[in-house]
Motif scaffolding. Structure first.
Motif, mmCIF file in Angstrom:
data_model
loop_
_atom_site.group_PDB
_atom_site.id
_atom_site.type_symbol
_atom_site.label_atom_id
_atom_site.label_comp_id
_atom_site.label_asym_id
_atom_site.label_seq_id
_atom_site.Cartn_x
_atom_site.Cartn_y
_atom_site.Cartn_z
ATOM 1 N N TYR A 70 0.826 -1.202 0.000
ATOM 2 C CA TYR A 70 0.000 0.000 0.000
ATOM 3 C C TYR A 70 0.866 1.261 0.000
ATOM 4 O O TYR A 70 0.631 2.197 -0.778
ATOM 5 C CB TYR A 70 -0.926 -0.013 1.216
ATOM 6 C CG TYR A 70 -1.795 1.203 1.352
ATOM 7 C CD1 TYR A 70 -2.817 1.465 0.435
ATOM 8 C CD2 TYR A 70 -1.605 2.104 2.393
ATOM 9 C CE1 TYR A 70 -3.622 2.587 0.561
ATOM 10 C CE2 TYR A 70 -2.409 3.229 2.528
ATOM 11 C CZ TYR A 70 -3.410 3.468 1.606
ATOM 12 O OH TYR A 70 -4.201 4.582 1.728
ATOM 13 N N GLU A 72 3.931 1.527 -1.065
ATOM 14 C CA GLU A 72 4.582 1.607 -2.376
ATOM 15 C C GLU A 72 3.620 2.158 -3.430
ATOM 16 O O GLU A 72 4.002 2.956 -4.274
ATOM 17 C CB GLU A 72 5.084 0.226 -2.807
ATOM 18 C CG GLU A 72 6.304 -0.239 -2.048
ATOM 19 C CD GLU A 72 7.552 0.514 -2.454
ATOM 20 O OE1 GLU A 72 7.984 0.364 -3.617
ATOM 21 O OE2 GLU A 72 8.091 1.256 -1.615
ATOM 22 N N PHE A 73 2.374 1.708 -3.383
ATOM 23 C CA PHE A 73 1.349 2.193 -4.309
ATOM 24 C C PHE A 73 1.169 3.699 -4.173
ATOM 25 O O PHE A 73 1.154 4.437 -5.160
ATOM 26 C CB PHE A 73 0.028 1.458 -4.043
ATOM 27 C CG PHE A 73 -1.149 1.985 -4.813
ATOM 28 C CD1 PHE A 73 -1.241 1.809 -6.180
ATOM 29 C CD2 PHE A 73 -2.181 2.640 -4.159
ATOM 30 C CE1 PHE A 73 -2.345 2.283 -6.891
ATOM 31 C CE2 PHE A 73 -3.283 3.113 -4.849
ATOM 32 C CZ PHE A 73 -3.360 2.935 -6.227
ATOM 33 N N GLY A 77 3.016 5.684 -7.172
ATOM 34 C CA GLY A 77 1.932 6.175 -8.019
ATOM 35 C C GLY A 77 1.759 7.680 -7.960
ATOM 36 O O GLY A 77 0.877 8.230 -8.613
ATOM 37 N N THR A 113 -5.136 5.459 -10.469
ATOM 38 C CA THR A 113 -3.716 5.081 -10.488
ATOM 39 C C THR A 113 -3.594 3.571 -10.644
ATOM 40 O O THR A 113 -4.134 2.820 -9.836
ATOM 41 C CB THR A 113 -3.010 5.533 -9.191
ATOM 42 O OG1 THR A 113 -3.145 6.950 -9.078
ATOM 43 C CG2 THR A 113 -1.543 5.160 -9.198
ATOM 44 N N PHE A 115 -2.009 -0.212 -10.507
ATOM 45 C CA PHE A 115 -1.108 -0.926 -9.601
ATOM 46 C C PHE A 115 0.282 -1.021 -10.221
ATOM 47 O O PHE A 115 0.410 -1.077 -11.450
ATOM 48 C CB PHE A 115 -1.605 -2.350 -9.331
ATOM 49 C CG PHE A 115 -2.857 -2.420 -8.515
ATOM 50 C CD1 PHE A 115 -3.068 -1.602 -7.422
ATOM 51 C CD2 PHE A 115 -3.842 -3.337 -8.846
ATOM 52 C CE1 PHE A 115 -4.226 -1.688 -6.669
ATOM 53 C CE2 PHE A 115 -5.004 -3.445 -8.096
ATOM 54 C CZ PHE A 115 -5.192 -2.606 -7.014
ATOM 55 N N GLN A 116 1.311 -1.090 -9.369
ATOM 56 C CA GLN A 116 2.651 -1.360 -9.864
ATOM 57 C C GLN A 116 2.678 -2.783 -10.426
ATOM 58 O O GLN A 116 1.964 -3.669 -9.951
ATOM 59 C CB GLN A 116 3.693 -1.226 -8.747
ATOM 60 C CG GLN A 116 4.086 0.206 -8.440
ATOM 61 C CD GLN A 116 3.079 0.932 -7.561
ATOM 62 O OE1 GLN A 116 2.480 0.360 -6.671
ATOM 63 N NE2 GLN A 116 2.878 2.215 -7.824
ATOM 64 N N PHE A 119 3.293 -5.731 -8.021
ATOM 65 C CA PHE A 119 2.133 -6.004 -7.176
ATOM 66 C C PHE A 119 1.067 -6.766 -7.963
ATOM 67 O O PHE A 119 0.527 -7.764 -7.492
ATOM 68 C CB PHE A 119 1.553 -4.713 -6.610
ATOM 69 C CG PHE A 119 0.292 -4.932 -5.810
ATOM 70 C CD1 PHE A 119 0.348 -5.519 -4.559
ATOM 71 C CD2 PHE A 119 -0.939 -4.567 -6.320
ATOM 72 C CE1 PHE A 119 -0.808 -5.752 -3.825
ATOM 73 C CE2 PHE A 119 -2.102 -4.782 -5.597
ATOM 74 C CZ PHE A 119 -2.028 -5.377 -4.344
ATOM 75 N N GLU A 120 0.772 -6.294 -9.153
ATOM 76 C CA GLU A 120 -0.246 -6.946 -9.975
ATOM 77 C C GLU A 120 0.141 -8.394 -10.286
ATOM 78 O O GLU A 120 -0.698 -9.300 -10.208
ATOM 79 C CB GLU A 120 -0.450 -6.159 -11.266
ATOM 80 C CG GLU A 120 -1.626 -6.619 -12.067
ATOM 81 C CD GLU A 120 -1.931 -5.712 -13.242
ATOM 82 O OE1 GLU A 120 -2.586 -6.209 -14.178
ATOM 83 O OE2 GLU A 120 -1.541 -4.538 -13.237
#
Length: 164
Positions: A70, A72-73, A77, A113, A115-116, A119-120
């Motif tokens: 979270y 990092e997002f 982002g 935004t 997801f990285q 993460f995805e």
């Protein structure tokens, strides 16, 4: 599905020791000591799996996204910067209409935004692991806060629960 060894999601923290940098963690690997990583509900489910599953008490499996993911997002982002810039206008604290517009802008920024990629990719891998790729797999999505019930504040019940 390739399971990454636990050590691959660990980095050295600035003050020594290790920081868990995994973005998703299987519930089976969690214990009550992991509240800061995944929140109380996920940590408690992990603890129940470790203590009760072996004696025949059914506890649902699954995985948890992490507080690290979270953060990092929000950071990668550009959401943190957006929120800080938006909240710098002090007039929003005395003008409810402006505050509502700012709140909507922040929510829109979060929803818009993507997801990285890491993460995805891990989210899809964990979903495949728990669902086995079944289109009829039943599940629930719950919030699990790292600080939901504090001595001077409680946020319980403010998050949505999703059932398929």
């Amino acid at each position: 599905v390739v399971a990454l060894p636990r050590a691959s999601g660990v980095a050295c923290a600035a003050r020594g020791g290790e920081e868990d940098t995994r973005v998703c963690i299987p519930l089976e690997e969690l214990r009550n000591t992991d509240v800061e990583k995944v929140g109380g509900k996920s940590a408690s489910l992990g603890e129940m799996i470790s203590q009760l599953a072996g004696v025949g008490v059914p506890v649902p499996g699954g995985f948890s996204t992490t507080a690290y993911a979270y953060k990092e997002f929000l950071d990668k982002g550009g959401i943190n910067d957006f929120i800080n810039e938006t909240l710098a206008d002090e007039s929003i604290y005395t003008d409810v209409d402006k505050l509502m517009k700012v709140g909507k802008a922040v929510r829109d920024k979060i929803m818009d935004t993507p997801f990285q990629k890491d993460f995805e990719t891990e989210l899809k891998a964990q979903w495949q692991r728990v669902s086995g790729g079944s289109d009829t797999f039943t599940f629930a999505v719950r919030s699990s806060a790292t600080a939901e019930d504090l001595p001077d504040a409680s946020f319980a019940g403010q998050q949505e629960t999703y059932l398929n």
